[in-house]
Design an enzyme around this catalytic site. Structure first.
Site, PDB file in Angstrom:
ATOM      1  N   ASP A 139      27.330  32.302  38.250  1.00  0.00           N
ATOM      2  CA  ASP A 139      28.378  32.670  37.668  1.00  0.00           C
ATOM      3  C   ASP A 139      27.878  33.667  36.945  1.00  0.00           C
ATOM      4  O   ASP A 139      26.850  33.904  36.313  1.00  0.00           O
ATOM      5  CB  ASP A 139      28.869  31.690  37.209  1.00  0.00           C
ATOM      6  CG  ASP A 139      30.527  32.709  36.932  1.00  0.00           C
ATOM      7  OD1 ASP A 139      30.982  33.557  37.565  1.00  0.00           O
ATOM      8  OD2 ASP A 139      31.646  31.801  36.364  1.00  0.00           O
ATOM      9  N   ASP A 191      37.533  34.953  40.885  1.00  0.00           N
ATOM     10  CA  ASP A 191      38.497  34.251  39.965  1.00  0.00           C
ATOM     11  C   ASP A 191      40.058  35.159  41.145  1.00  0.00           C
ATOM     12  O   ASP A 191      41.035  35.655  40.260  1.00  0.00           O
ATOM     13  CB  ASP A 191      38.819  34.875  38.573  1.00  0.00           C
ATOM     14  CG  ASP A 191      37.827  33.981  38.112  1.00  0.00           C
ATOM     15  OD1 ASP A 191      36.750  33.396  38.087  1.00  0.00           O
ATOM     16  OD2 ASP A 191      37.160  34.746  36.719  1.00  0.00           O
ATOM     17  N   GLU A 215      27.879  39.517  37.330  1.00  0.00           N
ATOM     18  CA  GLU A 215      27.533  40.937  37.378  1.00  0.00           C
ATOM     19  C   GLU A 215      26.196  41.891  37.144  1.00  0.00           C
ATOM     20  O   GLU A 215      25.316  43.114  37.478  1.00  0.00           O
ATOM     21  CB  GLU A 215      28.317  41.596  37.660  1.00  0.00           C
ATOM     22  CG  GLU A 215      30.547  40.680  38.297  1.00  0.00           C
ATOM     23  CD  GLU A 215      29.894  39.227  37.621  1.00  0.00           C
ATOM     24  OE1 GLU A 215      30.042  38.977  37.346  1.00  0.00           O
ATOM     25  OE2 GLU A 215      30.219  38.532  39.097  1.00  0.00           O
TER      26      GLU A 215
HETATM   27  C1  GLC Z   1      34.486  32.792  35.513  1.00  0.00           C
HETATM   28  C2  GLC Z   1      34.554  32.332  36.565  1.00  0.00           C
HETATM   29  C3  GLC Z   1      35.042  30.469  36.651  1.00  0.00           C
HETATM   30  C4  GLC Z   1      34.802  30.292  36.347  1.00  0.00           C
HETATM   31  C5  GLC Z   1      34.974  30.758  34.589  1.00  0.00           C
HETATM   32  C6  GLC Z   1      33.846  29.233  33.842  1.00  0.00           C
HETATM   33  O1  GLC Z   1      35.495  33.072  35.563  1.00  0.00           O
HETATM   34  O2  GLC Z   1      34.756  32.528  37.532  1.00  0.00           O
HETATM   35  O3  GLC Z   1      35.329  30.664  38.352  1.00  0.00           O
HETATM   36  O4  GLC Z   1      35.671  28.840  36.412  1.00  0.00           O
HETATM   37  O5  GLC Z   1      34.593  31.345  34.523  1.00  0.00           O
HETATM   38  O6  GLC Z   1      32.910  29.111  33.940  1.00  0.00           O
END
Ligand code: GLC
Length: 690
Positions: free
Chosen positions: A305, A418, A308
């Protein structure tokens, strides 16, 4: 046929496998306008497909899209960029061609936005490789493109089971409770996801030992119940003396650099972090090696995650903002200065200036981040994927990412980020799927039930009825929102039946996924791909083909008790669910009805799932199970047309090993003119009519 043309000094993104000699002559289909700008007219009936992860419809016409991987939770109609950069599109009109813009910086696709009848493509700098593909049909063009960029990632079979996620399950007992309540409710489950709070202080490859005193014990205990733990890994490495990943990264020069050569400082969840320089081969190997820490604790899947990479603020950006805010302290803030003050804080996040201020040590030299921005998530996931191949050569590991570029599809899947608990995001989920498949991303799905905002039971039921068809089937939601584990809602039986149906359909869904992956085909197709002669099929934006035999038409509006469905040919409607007998197997609820081609209004109750079978096609199904390991893939039932004399090629394997190409994985099922089922193959399949 694929033609390549190079402009300036293209950066080697490694999106394409193999090498192509660039053309000299003029480009067919597109007009070269110079400076990284290309255009072509769009006739009135032309449809533009592709562009992967983006808002709006299957037909991308009528909007402007920007490829700049963005950490943006606002997936609105007017959003131009999401987390991925998928620079491949197909124009299907008087001119029919596909184009892949292999350029790792910002690309703008003006698909009839400025002028409804013109497509314009503009790269930020004129250094790029362009691949032009012509073919007999959009599907043929996609297949050639997919061959160009290489085979899509294949996850373990258990990753086709249902997963429950939440930001965050805070400790081992909470995780155990989720598992227990799913099992009590009789709702199948294969994975529980660990979000950032399993870590110690949001430090990658650490575990908070107060909350999870024995992660390997917990992983083993859950695996006994057929449930895997899937932890998150973030891009930023916390700056903290004594933290080995940080110290080693600094020592080995594995982080992205500032202009002056020091390690670039940004901030994400843990506060200040460095970013692993995943565009550098050694740094990539170094970072990937750390996944071993969790593999050794019995973990078999990861989600990458904030790659980007998302930046809350940079050291420099924060410094500048504070000094300007200070200057405002004594002022009378009017509409302009108040707005500017607000902008100072809001503008800290993911600021283009920050992306221009750090560097990668790529094999071809030092490169400023913004010029290759769209490759970061790709290479973070590649770091993990390459490490898995080295560490676990015999075993598939689940891996998916938020940010991506074409090429990453060989190393992992993606989830679509998200979204919100909005009805319109069910439709968006559906519309993104074929576009992502075109770009190679087959293992994909959205946060079912919606990530942000509060879900409702009816929304979740409808979303799950779509989710049972997406390869990644995961319910995930943000901190602070209403809890959306399925057992929390009154209609537990309805959820049980819907999720159980996924497991019933697994032999077909897995087979279709594997054939798409191995043959560079699509798992989800727009209707027009299956019915190229059908002019109306080109207009359908809310139905999809799933594999070769099935068409889906999910309900995505609140209070709708059904919907209009377009049938391009005579089809069999198959209906499951709707039974409230607690112990009843969802298979026993099946109802079938033959429908003529054309438009139909189909009632679909909240607790039902409806799909459509093509004539001459078959769907092998199982009895289902509480997890993928429980599903019997040997004794199968068949849905289809007994009278038709049709066949199906079933792919199946053990779901763990990487021996995909073994011919023994294929069973040929065919039905003779008297409706008798025959099988050919060494897989020992026993197939009977349902
Ligand atoms: C980002 C991710 C989401 C995750 C959050 C906390 O927003 O896209 O899926 O729950 O971070 O890690």
């Amino acid at each position: 046929m694929i033609r390549k043309k190079s402009y300036g000094h293209p950066f080697d993104t490694e999106a394409v496998v193999g090498s192509y000699t660039p053309l000299d002559g003029p480009l067919p289909f597109l007009t070269e306008e110079g400076g990284g700008r290309f255009s072509c007219p769009l006739d009135e009936d032309a449809v533009v497909y592709g562009l992967g992860e983006n808002v709006r419809g299957i037909n991308k016409r009528g909007w402007i899209y920007e490829s700049v991987c963005s950490d943006d939770p606002n997936h609105r109609e007017d959003t131009r960029s999401l987390y991925g950069a998928h620079n491949f599109l197909v124009v299907d009109g008087a001119r029919r061609f596909g184009v892949f813009v292999d350029y790792p910086g910002k690309v703008t696709f003006d698909v009839g936005y400025t002028d409804g009848s013109v497509l314009t493509i503009q790269t930020e700098e004129p250094d790029l490789a362009l691949y032009l593909i012509d073919g007999d049909s959009p599907e043929d063009i996609v297949r050639q493109f997919r061959t160009l960029v290489g085979r899509s990632y294949i996850p373990p079979k258990w990753a086709f089971g249902y997963g429950q996620s939440r930001w965050s399950y805070m400790n081992a007992d909470e995780v155990r409770e989720v598992a227990a309540r799913y099992r009590e409710a009789g709702i199948p489950l294969d994975a529980i996801y660990l979000d950032i709070d399993y870590m110690e202080g949001y430090k990658d490859f650490t575990v908070n030992r107060n909350a999870f005193p024995d992660l390997s014990g917990l992983a083993a205990e859950l695996k006994e119940q057929g449930i895997r733990l899937v932890p998150i890994i973030d891009a930023g490495v916390k700056i903290e003396p004594g933290y080995p990943v940080y110290e080693e990264g600094v020592r080995q020069g594995c982080f992205c650099k500032d202009e002056d050569g020091s390690d670039f400082v940004a901030a994400v969840w843990p506060g200040r972090v460095h970013f692993p320089d995943v565009l550098n081969e050694e740094a990539r190997r170094w970072f990937g090696g750390y996944y071993k820490v969790l593999l050794e604790q019995g973990i078999e899947g990861f989600w990458n995650d904030m790659n980007e990479p998302a930046i809350f603020y940079s050291e420099q950006g924060l410094e500048n903002a504070f000094s300007q805010i200070d200057a405002y302290r004594t002022e009378n803030l009017d509409i302009h200065t108040y707005g500017a003050l607000q902008g100072l804080v809001a503008g800290l996040k993911n600021s283009p200036e920050d992306y221009r201020s750090f560097y990668h040590r790529h094999k071809d030299g030092l490169v400023r981040h913004d010029r290759v921005h769209n490759l970061y998530g790709y290479n973070m996931t590649r770091a993990a994927g390459e490490a898995m191949e080295a560490l676990e050569p015999e075993k598939r590991i689940l891996l998916f990412s938020r940010s991506s570029y074409i090429g990453m599809h060989r190393y992992g899947g993606i989830w679509t980020g998200d979204n919100l608990s909005w009805w319109s995001h069910i439709l968006l989920n559906l519309q993104m799927m074929p576009s992502l498949n075109m770009c190679g991303f087959l293992y994909t799905g959205a946060d079912l039930g919606g990530f942000g905002g509060d879900t409702t039971e009816d929304l979740l039921l409808r979303w799950m009825a779509l989710g049972i068809f997406t390869p990644l089937m995961r319910n995930h939601s943000a901190t602070g929102t209403r809890r959306q584990e399925l057992y929390r809602f009154p209609h537990v039986v309805a959820f049980r039946q819907i999720v159980s149906l996924r497991y019933v359909l697994l032999p077909y869904l897995y087979s279709e996924y594997m054939k798409a992956a191995l043959g560079n085909g699509m798992y989800f197709r727009p209707l027009a791909f299956a019915y190229p002669e059908d002019a109306f099929a080109r207009r359908v934006e809310d139905q999809l083909m799933v594999g070769e035999s099935v068409m889906i038409a999910p309900v995505y509006q609140q209070h709708a008790r059904g919907r209009y469905v377009y049938l391009p040919e005579r089809m069999k409607l198959v209906r499951f669910g709707g039974s409230h007998q607690a112990g009843q197997n969802v298979l026993e609820t099946v109802q079938e009805e033959l429908l003529e081609p054309g438009h139909h209004y189909i009632d679909v109750a909240l607790d039902e799932v409806v799909f459509f079978l093509r004539p001459g096609h078959l769907v092998p199904v199982s009895q289902g199970g509480g997890c993928v390991a429980d599903v019997d893939f040997t004794h199968l039932k068949l849905l289809g047309y007994p009278e038709d004399g049709c066949s199906y090629e079933l792919y199946d394997d053990d779901g763990f090993r990487r021996d995909y190409d073994t011919p023994a994985h294929i069973t040929r099922i065919y039905v003779d003119s008297s409706g008798v089922i025959h099988t050919e193959g060494t897989g020992g399949k026993d197939v009977q009519w349902l």
